[in-house]
Enzyme design. Sequence first.
Site, PDB file in Angstrom:
ATOM      1  CB  CYS A  84      -0.901  -0.027   1.226  1.00 19.60           C
ATOM      2  SG  CYS A  84      -2.543   0.584   0.879  1.00 19.60           S
ATOM      3  CB  CYS A 129      -3.718   1.296  -3.580  1.00 15.48           C
ATOM      4  SG  CYS A 129      -2.086   1.086  -2.850  1.00 15.48           S
ATOM      5  CB  CYS A 173      -0.894   0.240  -5.972  1.00 18.67           C
ATOM      6  SG  CYS A 173      -2.342  -0.192  -5.008  1.00 18.67           S
TER       7      CYS A 173
END
Length: 140
Positions: A12, A84, A89
Amino acid sequence: MPAPFQHVLFLCVANSARSQMAEGLARDLFDPSIRVESAGSAPSRLNPYAIRALAELGLDIRAHRSKPVEAIDAASVDLVITLCAEEVCPAFLGAARRLHWPLPDPDRPHEDLSDEARLAYFRAARDEIAARLRALLASV
């Protein structure tokens, strides 16, 4: 039968909430022989609401630390799961299999919410991650 993966990385941006909860949940659900890590493209700090949400399940992630994706040995990772949704991401340059689980950031601005209402977003993310991890395990 052994899992088709031995080293899983959750990615993330901040490595503070979704990826940290995924790491904690996976360590609990996966076979202990599977290495589980998390990282981010812009690591920050472990979110206290993520700690609380997992503590409700008896999981302690207080010792986790937010770390950069560059700190991970890309050659050893064979499964990368990005979490994400509304942000970009992090890129992972290894040859690992990739899954994308777009989950909304539970820590998006909620300054006007009560403590309990903010925690509800983390519980929802935690429960969704746990369900996806169980489905992943059932598919292998």
